[in-house]
Design a protein around this motif. Structure first.
Motif, PDB file in Angstrom:
ATOM      1  N   ASN A   1       0.842  -1.109   0.043  1.00  0.00           N
ATOM      2  CA  ASN A   1       0.181   0.005   0.036  1.00  0.00           C
ATOM      3  C   ASN A   1       1.332   0.629   0.003  1.00  0.00           C
ATOM      4  O   ASN A   1       0.498   2.207  -0.991  1.00  0.00           O
ATOM      5  N   THR A   2       2.193   1.133   1.169  1.00  0.00           N
ATOM      6  CA  THR A   2       2.441   2.407   1.434  1.00  0.00           C
ATOM      7  C   THR A   2       3.554   2.375  -0.165  1.00  0.00           C
ATOM      8  O   THR A   2       3.429   3.674  -1.069  1.00  0.00           O
ATOM      9  N   LEU A   3       3.848   1.343  -0.858  1.00  0.00           N
ATOM     10  CA  LEU A   3       4.959   1.327  -1.778  1.00  0.00           C
ATOM     11  C   LEU A   3       4.084   2.172  -3.375  1.00  0.00           C
ATOM     12  O   LEU A   3       4.141   2.755  -4.448  1.00  0.00           O
ATOM     13  N   ILE A   4       3.105   1.569  -3.866  1.00  0.00           N
ATOM     14  CA  ILE A   4       2.343   2.436  -4.463  1.00  0.00           C
ATOM     15  C   ILE A   4       1.230   3.012  -4.594  1.00  0.00           C
ATOM     16  O   ILE A   4       1.673   3.840  -5.318  1.00  0.00           O
ATOM     17  N   SER A   5       1.291   3.610  -3.260  1.00  0.00           N
ATOM     18  CA  SER A   5       1.394   5.261  -2.675  1.00  0.00           C
ATOM     19  C   SER A   5       2.174   6.132  -3.234  1.00  0.00           C
ATOM     20  O   SER A   5       1.943   7.201  -4.331  1.00  0.00           O
ATOM     21  N   LEU A   6       3.424   6.188  -2.874  1.00  0.00           N
ATOM     22  CA  LEU A   6       4.423   6.319  -3.498  1.00  0.00           C
ATOM     23  C   LEU A   6       5.096   6.400  -5.301  1.00  0.00           C
ATOM     24  O   LEU A   6       5.053   8.200  -5.419  1.00  0.00           O
ATOM     25  N   LEU A   7       4.843   5.251  -5.155  1.00  0.00           N
ATOM     26  CA  LEU A   7       4.396   5.558  -6.555  1.00  0.00           C
ATOM     27  C   LEU A   7       3.753   6.141  -7.683  1.00  0.00           C
ATOM     28  O   LEU A   7       3.655   6.871  -8.156  1.00  0.00           O
ATOM     29  N   THR A   8       3.270   6.302  -7.102  1.00  0.00           N
ATOM     30  CA  THR A   8       1.366   6.455  -8.115  1.00  0.00           C
ATOM     31  C   THR A   8       1.658   8.652  -7.292  1.00  0.00           C
ATOM     32  O   THR A   8       1.419   9.278  -8.825  1.00  0.00           O
ATOM     33  N   GLU A   9       1.822   8.699  -5.874  1.00  0.00           N
ATOM     34  CA  GLU A   9       1.869  10.005  -6.300  1.00  0.00           C
ATOM     35  C   GLU A   9       2.837  10.883  -6.829  1.00  0.00           C
ATOM     36  O   GLU A   9       3.222  12.220  -7.880  1.00  0.00           O
ATOM     37  N   LEU A  10       4.199  10.097  -6.693  1.00  0.00           N
ATOM     38  CA  LEU A  10       5.447  10.537  -7.580  1.00  0.00           C
ATOM     39  C   LEU A  10       5.471  10.472  -9.308  1.00  0.00           C
ATOM     40  O   LEU A  10       5.461  11.553 -10.247  1.00  0.00           O
ATOM     41  N   SER A  11       4.754   9.696  -9.734  1.00  0.00           N
ATOM     42  CA  SER A  11       4.350   9.491 -10.836  1.00  0.00           C
ATOM     43  C   SER A  11       3.100  10.696 -11.623  1.00  0.00           C
ATOM     44  O   SER A  11       3.357  10.777 -12.711  1.00  0.00           O
ATOM     45  N   ASN A  12       3.084  10.985 -10.810  1.00  0.00           N
ATOM     46  CA  ASN A  12       1.999  12.499 -11.081  1.00  0.00           C
ATOM     47  C   ASN A  12       2.321  13.444 -11.322  1.00  0.00           C
ATOM     48  O   ASN A  12       1.866  14.415 -11.349  1.00  0.00           O
ATOM     49  N   SER A  13       3.928  13.411 -10.789  1.00  0.00           N
ATOM     50  CA  SER A  13       4.735  14.773 -10.354  1.00  0.00           C
ATOM     51  C   SER A  13       4.554  15.815 -11.966  1.00  0.00           C
ATOM     52  O   SER A  13       4.589  15.158 -12.795  1.00  0.00           O
ATOM     53  N   TYR A  14       4.696  16.938 -12.091  1.00  0.00           N
ATOM     54  CA  TYR A  14       5.370  17.772 -12.571  1.00  0.00           C
ATOM     55  C   TYR A  14       6.506  17.868 -13.188  1.00  0.00           C
ATOM     56  O   TYR A  14       7.296  17.936 -14.226  1.00  0.00           O
ATOM     57  N   ILE A  15       7.535  17.057 -12.373  1.00  0.00           N
ATOM     58  CA  ILE A  15       8.898  17.247 -12.704  1.00  0.00           C
ATOM     59  C   ILE A  15       9.280  15.553 -12.759  1.00  0.00           C
ATOM     60  O   ILE A  15       9.081  14.270 -12.954  1.00  0.00           O
TER      61      ILE A  15
END
Length: 1185
Positions: free
Chosen positions: A227-241
């Protein structure tokens, strides 16, 4: 830090303290210093490999504080100081897969004991892999549904502090990443060029897959890690960076791919358990174990629950990452998504292979980036290659078939090739998918200019049309194996010939054979069967081939022979291998030996059968050119003699240029020193030439009487046919022993008014004499053994040039062209022989063409090359045919190239190129001849750069003088006269050719000096002619001012003042504007400006029609330009007459400057005052016009 496996137990003493009650308020920070960032991995591969093999030899680091260990937990007790050998998760990427597994196992153990700290280590790993050098701060969150928490999820920049913030939820953590703004443009590891970027990509993907594989039997199902890993990757993959989005999108899709592997293993376990359950149920009541059956059913239930949980994770990743990123603005992310989607559908088809997922593949086949389209096509190849998956592809195939067919025309070659391979795969698995119209469109790609695409289309053609087996007939059982093979080959050849005739693309047989060579080489190299089909006579049982089919089959035979002896290199087709391997070379030699052995004996029979057909014979006579010279079969004198006899018999029947050229080249190949049986071929050639020469001598003896040629039509035809044969052979062979120059030169002296030769005869005679002179010059080192022979050769050269000169004015266009080409080629060869001549032996004597001949050559270039379609009577027909227009352009390019060679080799003066350089600017001629003219400039500049620059000046001056004369005459504009703007543009293009100003410094200065002299030469100022007639040429000259170096500015300016000092110059007059403009361009060079910006700058605030000067400096008694006392005196006289209204005189002042007046006096005058700068300094004098 993650401890090493050997130090795991020692590195974690009793650190599981009472922090469970402080979790709600705990927070952590991860500091990434510059040496621990992603950039620390830009090390040499040698060091990385050493670390991979020596994982236990890590540098010992003293960790005095817990924060230095990679994770510091707020609220917890400080950790004890310790010395451990440890590596971070980011460092483990450099250590290889085996070390990766060990370290991840240790991380799992650490996660079991302290999952929060271990999770922060994992979070730090992904941040570092994104190339971030910043700080990660973590705080706990109690609930995902808290609105206050969701409102804190921001991504912003603090321009004052120079930092960027990214705050996101990775439940149960709220993570804040802070990093400097300037690091956003730095290359992160995934996009670094070279082998490091590719290596990091591979190792990073391996880490994700190893992490999931090692966790699949333990912590992956704890509802916390994933859950933590998927949340991390999901949020960072939506970054404008970009770095975060790219790295974490890759990690997310690789995570989903790894979960697919876990789901597959669970499915296998479920299937095995179900089989065990069925076995238990099939047993009798006495043998059945109820306890074991319940345990198996419980295992099945647990495995199904785990699989459902894994599928739920996959669904979350797909919806959270893939659905948002498959249309990302970054093409690399779109490619990653499409590549992994194809893998998911192939590996886990039960969940992913349906229309809901296939539609993304179809949509992205329209992507504008080739790599994305390529990934879609490669993914579809994997799906269509599995027969078990084909039933699920029906709807997709019907929906996107047209798109797949259109992608064979993709502008990217690799996409087109892979799409063609996909369609070949579809045609093999499904017969009814592609319609006959689709096949007709796809099979035309065998003529493509890209060999990989053509070879793939050839594979489709071979499998669709040629690889079909004919149904067995009643008589086929009685045939032997050889007869059956011949029949099958005949059927395939018939289909191939039918396809070629239906395609209606003539003269493309070689491309068709090359396309089929990889898949149908056995058919095309079956030369015994091919020749037997050609030699077979039609009968009632086997109708055989038509005449058109026989002609095509001969072309196929010749093309297969060429392909077998030379390889797949073809003119106009790219993509073939440039270097052959040793195995491929051996195959070529073996094939050449086979074809030589067979065709040496069969070819005479083919020539005999098709001797009446000119096209077939010309093709068949090309075959001996590909024979293997060292073949033992070629030593068979009888076979060679038979072949020579048949070729001679054919030459007696035909005088077509294609037949003669093929025969001449064949004799050249067979008469080589290294060829077996060369003596027989030479004897046959000499006999043939002697027979032609004797026949021509007899014909000319009867027809040539004095200065007239009298012969009937039949004799003229025989003379022309014999001349064509001698010309074709003289082009390839040295026929100096027959003294053709003496025999044929009298034909050029026959006047047309007294019964001159026909234009066709003159053209052939000119070519024969040209070849005779070229062979004579080429063999000078061997034949010129005395001075008498050298003098005789020069006399022949002079005679040829004089006779050719007279032919330049002939009424026939072809004769004029041939005379021009012959003279240019012979003079170029003579110049070359003079350069390579060995002084120790006799060589060719110097010959210089007469001035009349030089002018005639130049006039020919101007009249017959640089002409428009409406001006050239010879090109009037070409308007109706693009082919004829291109052929005419090709001839004119050859004529221009021949003339430019004379200039490059020093036969003609370099100034003769001025007329050619005039057309460098015109768009019409630049597109057709620009490359030839530019190369001529480059070569002449290498020979003598000063003389080359003088030629450019001469070109501009001639154009300018023509324009002035045209303007003075007041007549209608002549099409050959260029406008002033076009001349100025031509000068600009000439200036651009002087790249390095230091290298061409002398050239540019010479251009300015020469042009100044051109403007002011012999100019005497009178009231009627106050300015030089060519003064406006200075505006054209200003185009070269930007190429002057600063030190040369004063020199040119002084030279200009020397020529203007004797004249009265009134700057108020409009006629002196070119001088002002040119002088401004010289002064602007030192200030980094051009003349236009200088003249139109703030230096002229109220005078739009005046061009002021730059600032004038008076340094004591020194003049800006050095001058002698006489010049100083002249300058005083000039200043006294420059402005009659002012009597003040300033000694040693610039001749162009105006006498300085007191400020008070200037205030009373209504004229504008010009200042040379915003602030006046001591050396600056304000001037007034």
């Amino acid at each position: 830090m993650i401890p090493e496996p050997t130090a795991t137990a020692a590195s974690r003493p009793s650190e599981q303290n009472e922090n469970s009650q402080d979790e709600a308020n705990s927070s952590g920070a991860v500091n990434h210093s510059e040496d621990e960032s992603g950039n620390e991995n830009r090390q040499k591969s040698v060091r990385r490999r050493k670390r991979a093999h020596k994982g236990s030899e890590n540098v010992k680091q003293k960790r005095a504080k817990a924060g230095r260990s990679g994770v510091r937990r707020a609220g917890g007790s400080p950790r004890k100081k310790r010395h451990v050998e440890a590596v971070t998760l980011f460092e483990v990427i450099t250590m290889g897969r085996s070390a990766m597994q060990v370290v991840i196992d240790d991380w799992i153990e650490a996660y079991v004991r302290d999952r929060d700290s271990s999770l922060l280590d994992l979070i730090s790993f992904f941040i570092q892999c994104s190339g971030c050098k910043g700080v990660v701060t973590a705080e706990m969150c109690q609930s995902k549904e808290d609105r206050d928490v969701m409102s804190k999820m921001v991504e912003e920049m603090d321009e004052v502090a120079g930092l960027q913030y990214k705050k996101f939820l990775a439940f149960p953590w709220i993570l804040t990443v802070t990093w400097p703004m300037d690091t956003d443009s730095v290359e992160y590891p995934l996009i670094q060029s070279g082998p490091y970027g590719r290596w990091f990509h591979s190792e990073f993907c391996d880490f994700v897959s190893v992490l999931v594989a090692q966790c699949q039997h333990s912590v992956i199902f704890d509802s916390y890690l994933m859950n933590t890993l998927i949340s991390l990757l999901t949020e960072l993959s939506n970054s404008y960076i970009r770095a975060f989005r790219h790295t974490c999108s890759l990690a997310a899709v690789k995570l989903l791919s790894s979960l697919v592997g876990v789901a597959l293993s669970l499915s296998v376990s479920i299937e095995n358990s179900q089989k065990l359950c069925e076995v238990q149920k099939s047993k009798t009541m006495r043998q059945r174990s109820t306890l074991q059956l319940e345990r198996i059913q419980k295992t099945i239930t647990e495995l199904q629950e785990k699989r459902a949980e894994i599928e739920s994770m996959m669904d979350i990743v797909f919806k959270g990452v893939f659905l948002k990123r498959y249309r990302d603005v970054l093409p690399e992310i779109r490619s990653i998504c499409m590549e992994e989607l194809g893998l998911w559908m192939k590996r886990y088809s039960s969940a992913f292979l349906n229309d809901s997922y296939l539609k993304y593949m179809g949509w992205m086949m329209h992507d504008k980036i080739p790599d994305v389209r390529l990934k879609c096509v490669l993914g579809l190849q994997g799906l269509y290659g599995d027969p078990l998956l084909l039933p699920k592809m029906d709807l997709f195939t019907s929906r996107f078939k047209d798109r797949m067919i259109s992608m064979t025309l993709d502008k990217d070659n690799e996409v087109a090739v892979q799409t063609m391979k996909l369609l070949v795969l579809i045609s093999r698995t499904s017969d009814d998918v592609l319609s006959p119209e689709d096949y007709k469109q796809l099979l035309q790609f065998v003529y493509s200019s890209q060999r990989p695409l053509a070879a793939t289309a050839g594979e489709l053609l071979y499998s669709r049309l040629l690889n079909t087996v004919a149904p067995a007939s009643d008589t086929q059982d009685e045939m032997n194996e050889e007869e059956a093979h011949k029949q099958q080959t005949f059927i395939k050849l018939k289909a191939l010939l039918q396809f070629y005739q239906e395609s209606e693309l003539h003269k493309h047989v070689v491309y068709l054979v090359d396309s089929l060579w990889d898949c149908g080489g056995a058919l095309l190299k079956d030369w015994p069967t091919l020749t037997s089909v050609l030699l077979q006579d039609p009968s009632s049982q086997s109708p055989g081939l038509t005449q058109a089919e026989q002609a095509v089959l001969v072309e196929v035979l010749v093309a297969s022979v060429r392909q077998a002896s030379e390889g797949p290199a073809l003119a106009g087709r790219s993509g073939a291998k440039k270097v052959m391997s040793a195995r491929e070379k051996k195959i070529l030699v073996d094939d050449s030996a086979k074809l030589t052995e067979h065709l040496l004996t069969v070819l005479p029979k083919l020539l005999t059968k098709f001797s009446s057909s000119c096209d077939i014979v010309s093709s068949l006579m090309k075959i001996p050119q590909h024979f293997l010279p060292e073949c033992p079969e070629a030593e068979n004198t009888q076979a060679v003699s038979s072949l020579m006899a048949e070729i001679g018999a054919v030459l007696e029947l035909h005088s077509d240029p294609a037949v003669l050229e093929a025969a001449a080249r064949t004799y050249l190949s067979l008469c080589g020193e290294e060829t077996a049986g060369c003596s027989t071929a030479r004897a046959a050639r000499d006999s043939l030439v002697q027979r032609w020469v004797d026949h021509l001598t007899a014909l000319l003896g009867d027809s040539l009487k004095g200065d007239s040629l009298s012969s009937d039509e039949e004799k003229t035809g025989e003379i022309l046919a014999t001349l064509k044969k001698l010309r074709a052979f003289h082009n390839c062979h040295d026929l100096s022993g027959w003294n053709l120059f003496t025999l044929l030169s009298p034909l050029l002296s026959v006047e047309s008014s007294k019964g001159g030769a026909l234009p066709e005869v003159l053209s052939e005679v000119l070519q024969c004499l040209c070849y005779s002179m070229l062979w004579s010059l080429n063999t000078s080192s061997e034949t010129l053994t005395s001075r008498e022979k050298a003098v005789s050769q020069r006399l022949q050269l002079r005679l040829f040039c004089e006779r050719g000169h007279s032919c330049l004015s002939h009424s026939d266009h072809d004769v004029r062209q041939q005379a021009f080409l012959g003279i240019c080629d012979v003079l170029t060869a003579h110049s070359y022989q003079l350069h390579v001549w060995d002084p120790t032996s006799f060589g060719p004597l110097l010959y210089t063409p007469s001035p009349k001949l030089q002018r005639a050559l130049l006039n020919f270039v101007c009249v017959h090359i640089f002409v428009g379609p409406d001006c050239d009577s010879q090109c009037s027909v070409s308007e109706n045919s693009e082919v004829e227009r291109l052929e005419d352009l090709h001839k004119r390019r050859n004529l221009l190239a021949a003339y430019c060679k004379l200039i490059v080799h020093g036969v003609l003066e370099m100034s003769m190129a001025a007329e050619v350089f005039m057309y460098y600017r015109k768009v019409k001629y630049y597109n057709d001849f620009g490359d030839i003219i530019k190369e001529t400039m480059y070569r002449t500049r290498q020979t003598d750069k000063i003389e080359s620059a003088r030629t450019l000046v001469l070109c501009l001056q001639q154009l300018f003088v023509r324009l002035k004369r045209e303007q003075e005459s007041g007549g209608r504009a002549h099409p050959g006269v260029q406008t002033f703007t076009s001349i100025k543009e031509l000068a600009r293009r000439f200036a651009l050719t002087f790249g390095d100003p230091f290298k061409f410094r002398e050239c540019v200065v010479m251009i300015h000096r020469n042009s100044i002299e051109f403007v002011f030469q012999e100019f005497s100022q009178t009231p009627d002619t106050p300015t030089p007639p060519y003064l406006s040429y200075l505006t054209i000259l200003s185009e070269f001012s930007s190429k002057l170096l600063k030190p040369d500015k004063k020199t040119v300016l002084s030279y200009l003042q020397k020529h203007t000092a004797e004249h009265i110059i009134n700057l108020r007059e409009e006629c002196w504007q070119p001088l002002i403009y040119y002088r401004a361009s010289l002064l602007a060079v030192a200030e980094g400006e051009d003349a236009v910006s200088y003249v139109s700058s703030d230096r002229k605030p109220h005078m739009p029609n005046r061009s002021p000067f730059s600032k004038q400096k008076l340094e004591g008694s020194k003049s800006p330009c050095p001058s002698n006392p006489a010049d100083s005196k002249d300058s005083k006289v000039h200043r006294s007459s420059f402005s009659p209204s002012h009597q003040d005189k300033t000694p040693d002042m610039d001749p162009f400057s105006v006498p300085v007046e007191p400020p008070a006096k200037r205030l009373n005058i209504g004229e504008s005052v010009l200042s040379t700068g915003s602030e006046a300094d001591e050396d600056t004098v304000e001037i007034e016009l």
